[in-house]
Design a protein around this motif. Structure first.
Motif, PDB file in Angstrom:
ATOM      1  N   MET A   1       0.653  -1.143  -0.189  1.00 27.56           N
ATOM      2  CA  MET A   1      -0.165  -0.160   0.190  1.00 27.56           C
ATOM      3  C   MET A   1       0.745   1.209   0.080  1.00 27.56           C
ATOM      4  N   ARG A   2       1.875   1.173   1.257  1.00 31.64           N
ATOM      5  CA  ARG A   2       2.755   2.711   1.207  1.00 31.64           C
ATOM      6  C   ARG A   2       3.133   2.574  -0.339  1.00 31.64           C
ATOM      7  N   GLU A   3       3.869   1.616  -1.427  1.00 35.66           N
ATOM      8  CA  GLU A   3       4.696   1.553  -2.273  1.00 35.66           C
ATOM      9  C   GLU A   3       3.645   2.115  -3.514  1.00 35.66           C
ATOM     10  N   ALA A   4       2.364   1.997  -3.319  1.00 38.13           N
ATOM     11  CA  ALA A   4       1.464   2.310  -4.223  1.00 38.13           C
ATOM     12  C   ALA A   4       1.319   3.575  -4.612  1.00 38.13           C
ATOM     13  N   ASN A   5       0.748   3.946  -2.877  1.00 45.47           N
ATOM     14  CA  ASN A   5       0.788   5.170  -2.287  1.00 45.47           C
ATOM     15  C   ASN A   5       1.279   5.978  -3.364  1.00 45.47           C
ATOM     16  N   ASP A   6       3.092   5.756  -2.714  1.00 47.35           N
ATOM     17  CA  ASP A   6       3.938   6.538  -3.209  1.00 47.35           C
ATOM     18  C   ASP A   6       4.328   6.311  -5.019  1.00 47.35           C
ATOM     19  N   ARG A   7       3.515   6.011  -5.390  1.00 48.99           N
ATOM     20  CA  ARG A   7       3.404   5.767  -6.938  1.00 48.99           C
ATOM     21  C   ARG A   7       2.150   6.905  -7.803  1.00 48.99           C
ATOM     22  N   GLY A   8       1.214   7.184  -6.992  1.00 46.65           N
ATOM     23  CA  GLY A   8      -0.195   7.912  -6.883  1.00 46.65           C
ATOM     24  C   GLY A   8      -1.110   6.895  -6.843  1.00 46.65           C
ATOM     25  N   TYR A   9      -0.903   5.988  -6.336  1.00 48.37           N
ATOM     26  CA  TYR A   9      -2.717   5.252  -6.546  1.00 48.37           C
ATOM     27  C   TYR A   9      -3.078   5.925  -5.555  1.00 48.37           C
ATOM     28  N   GLU A  10      -4.898   4.997  -5.410  1.00 51.53           N
ATOM     29  CA  GLU A  10      -5.259   5.849  -4.440  1.00 51.53           C
ATOM     30  C   GLU A  10      -6.087   4.255  -3.853  1.00 51.53           C
ATOM     31  N   CYS A  11      -5.197   4.126  -2.418  1.00 49.59           N
ATOM     32  CA  CYS A  11      -5.945   3.106  -2.202  1.00 49.59           C
ATOM     33  C   CYS A  11      -6.603   2.467  -0.899  1.00 49.59           C
ATOM     34  N   LEU A  12      -7.393   1.285  -0.855  1.00 45.22           N
ATOM     35  CA  LEU A  12      -8.513   1.055   0.047  1.00 45.22           C
ATOM     36  C   LEU A  12      -7.870  -0.219   0.492  1.00 45.22           C
ATOM     37  N   LEU A  13      -7.792  -0.660   1.700  1.00 46.69           N
ATOM     38  CA  LEU A  13      -7.640  -2.006   2.897  1.00 46.69           C
ATOM     39  C   LEU A  13      -8.844  -2.504   2.898  1.00 46.69           C
ATOM     40  N   ALA A  14      -9.808  -3.532   2.368  1.00 45.77           N
ATOM     41  CA  ALA A  14     -11.047  -4.460   2.785  1.00 45.77           C
ATOM     42  C   ALA A  14     -10.578  -5.049   3.730  1.00 45.77           C
ATOM     43  N   GLU A  15     -10.936  -4.624   5.273  1.00 45.93           N
ATOM     44  CA  GLU A  15     -10.395  -4.104   6.911  1.00 45.93           C
ATOM     45  C   GLU A  15     -10.744  -6.175   7.109  1.00 45.93           C
ATOM     46  N   GLU A  16     -12.220  -6.738   6.585  1.00 47.04           N
ATOM     47  CA  GLU A  16     -12.328  -8.180   7.021  1.00 47.04           C
ATOM     48  C   GLU A  16     -11.439  -8.957   6.459  1.00 47.04           C
ATOM     49  N   ALA A  17     -11.286  -8.699   5.028  1.00 46.86           N
ATOM     50  CA  ALA A  17     -10.018  -9.292   4.094  1.00 46.86           C
ATOM     51  C   ALA A  17      -8.591  -9.718   4.222  1.00 46.86           C
ATOM     52  N   THR A  18      -8.169  -8.758   5.560  1.00 44.27           N
ATOM     53  CA  THR A  18      -6.889  -8.951   5.866  1.00 44.27           C
ATOM     54  C   THR A  18      -6.575  -9.515   7.337  1.00 44.27           C
ATOM     55  N   GLU A  19      -5.206  -9.595   8.268  1.00 47.22           N
ATOM     56  CA  GLU A  19      -4.906 -10.192   9.047  1.00 47.22           C
ATOM     57  C   GLU A  19      -3.675 -10.365   9.142  1.00 47.22           C
ATOM     58  N   SER A  20      -3.567 -10.461  10.178  1.00 45.10           N
ATOM     59  CA  SER A  20      -2.427 -10.797  11.118  1.00 45.10           C
ATOM     60  C   SER A  20      -1.855 -11.787  12.018  1.00 45.10           C
ATOM     61  N   TYR A  21      -1.135 -11.853  12.232  1.00 47.01           N
ATOM     62  CA  TYR A  21      -0.353 -13.142  13.317  1.00 47.01           C
ATOM     63  C   TYR A  21      -0.379 -12.780  14.177  1.00 47.01           C
ATOM     64  N   PHE A  22      -0.407 -11.328  14.668  1.00 43.17           N
ATOM     65  CA  PHE A  22      -0.919 -10.313  15.645  1.00 43.17           C
ATOM     66  C   PHE A  22      -1.944  -9.536  15.255  1.00 43.17           C
ATOM     67  N   PRO A  23      -2.825  -9.721  16.283  1.00 41.62           N
ATOM     68  CA  PRO A  23      -4.229  -8.738  16.199  1.00 41.62           C
ATOM     69  C   PRO A  23      -3.905  -7.301  16.645  1.00 41.62           C
ATOM     70  N   GLU A  24      -3.122  -6.838  17.231  1.00 38.28           N
ATOM     71  CA  GLU A  24      -2.609  -5.830  18.018  1.00 38.28           C
ATOM     72  C   GLU A  24      -1.924  -5.522  16.983  1.00 38.28           C
ATOM     73  N   PHE A  25      -1.578  -6.062  16.116  1.00 35.36           N
ATOM     74  CA  PHE A  25      -0.071  -5.532  14.492  1.00 35.36           C
ATOM     75  C   PHE A  25      -1.730  -4.967  13.627  1.00 35.36           C
ATOM     76  N   LYS A  26      -3.136  -5.599  13.525  1.00 39.08           N
ATOM     77  CA  LYS A  26      -3.740  -5.363  11.643  1.00 39.08           C
ATOM     78  C   LYS A  26      -4.117  -4.369  12.782  1.00 39.08           C
ATOM     79  N   ALA A  27      -4.354  -4.055  14.056  1.00 34.29           N
ATOM     80  CA  ALA A  27      -5.286  -2.578  14.232  1.00 34.29           C
ATOM     81  C   ALA A  27      -4.575  -1.647  14.243  1.00 34.29           C
ATOM     82  N   ALA A  28      -3.067  -1.885  14.704  1.00 32.80           N
ATOM     83  CA  ALA A  28      -2.274  -0.634  14.890  1.00 32.80           C
ATOM     84  C   ALA A  28      -1.971  -0.083  13.139  1.00 32.80           C
TER      85      ALA A  28
END
Ligand code: C5J
Length: 222
Positions: free
Chosen positions: A167-194
């Motif tokens: 997302m950060r790479e894309a944003n730097d290249r001029g793309y508008e980025c949207l994250l689908a919250e339920e469709a992403t996950e981390s091994y660490f719930p606190e890292f996902k939230a952060a």
């Protein structure tokens, strides 16, 4: 123009210029015996989002919008795997080692494959990437330019590593980025939230976040 209900404010959808990018939904991150598990992680957190990712992919396919898949993987000779990556952590198996699903994170091995429930269909783009970001050492930038894509909806794993990096790479290249919250996950719930909080902080400094239902409603009505 239809907006997608999102945080920190509505996402100005351009239906003709949007694609879904599904990051690294591979067996190696989601199944016992893979890379994620070798690092000591609870991979069941990843398998839980499969139905949501599947629903999002199905919605984009039904709407006739592009779906792009990425796979984190390396060449069999490891020439694209720097020691700075291979030597990190204290895994039971390192990248390139032989595990129960073949060599860990090596192109073409069974464990490197995208989960069968989320497998690409004919015509969908698959990006094999050696880094965390999907733009690094790949043709993704040129492919997106060629297709006139200007907005990316993100799904996949892990939220704070490969998803956020891309997302950060894309944003730097001029793309508008949207994250689908339920469709992403981390091994660490606190890292996902952060990661979600960081992405949309300061007026969407990296991008927006939204719920799948709101994304699907907007792409179907735009
Ligand atoms: C990691 C990824 N976590 N796809 N890869 O090593 O996020």
């Amino acid at each position: 123009m239809t907006d997608i209900k999102a945080q920190p404010f509505p996402f100005p959808l351009q239906r003709e210029a949007v694609a879904l990018i599904v990051i690294d939904m591979q067996r190696d991150f989601a199944e016992p015996g893979g890379f994620g598990a070798s690092l000591g992680n609870d991979v069941s957190r990843i398998t839980k989002i499969i139905p949501d990712v599947k629903r999002l992919i199905a919605g984009f396919r039904l709407a006739g919008l592009p779906v792009i898949h990425t796979m984190e993987c390396h060449r069999p000779d490891l020439s694209d795997l720097p020691p700075a990556k291979r030597d990190r952590g204290n895994p039971s198996l390192r990248i390139g080692d032989l595990g129960p699903m073949g060599r860990i994170l090596i192109a073409g091995e069974p464990g490197t494959a995208i989960l069968p429930e989320l497998a690409p269909i004919d015509g969908e783009i698959i990006i094999e990437k050696p880094g965390k970001g999907a733009f690094y050492a790949t043709g993704l930038g040129d492919i997106l330019k060629g297709k006139g894509i200007k907005q990316l909806v993100f799904a996949g794993v892990t939220t704070e590593v490969c998803v956020q990096t891309t997302m950060r790479e894309a944003n730097d290249r001029g793309y508008e980025c949207l994250l689908a919250e339920e469709a992403t996950e981390s091994y660490f719930p606190e890292f996902k939230a952060a990661a979600i909080a960081m992405i949309r902080a300061q007026g969407a400094i990296v991008g927006w976040t939204a719920h799948i239902d709101d994304i699907l409603e907007a792409i179907n009505h735009a």
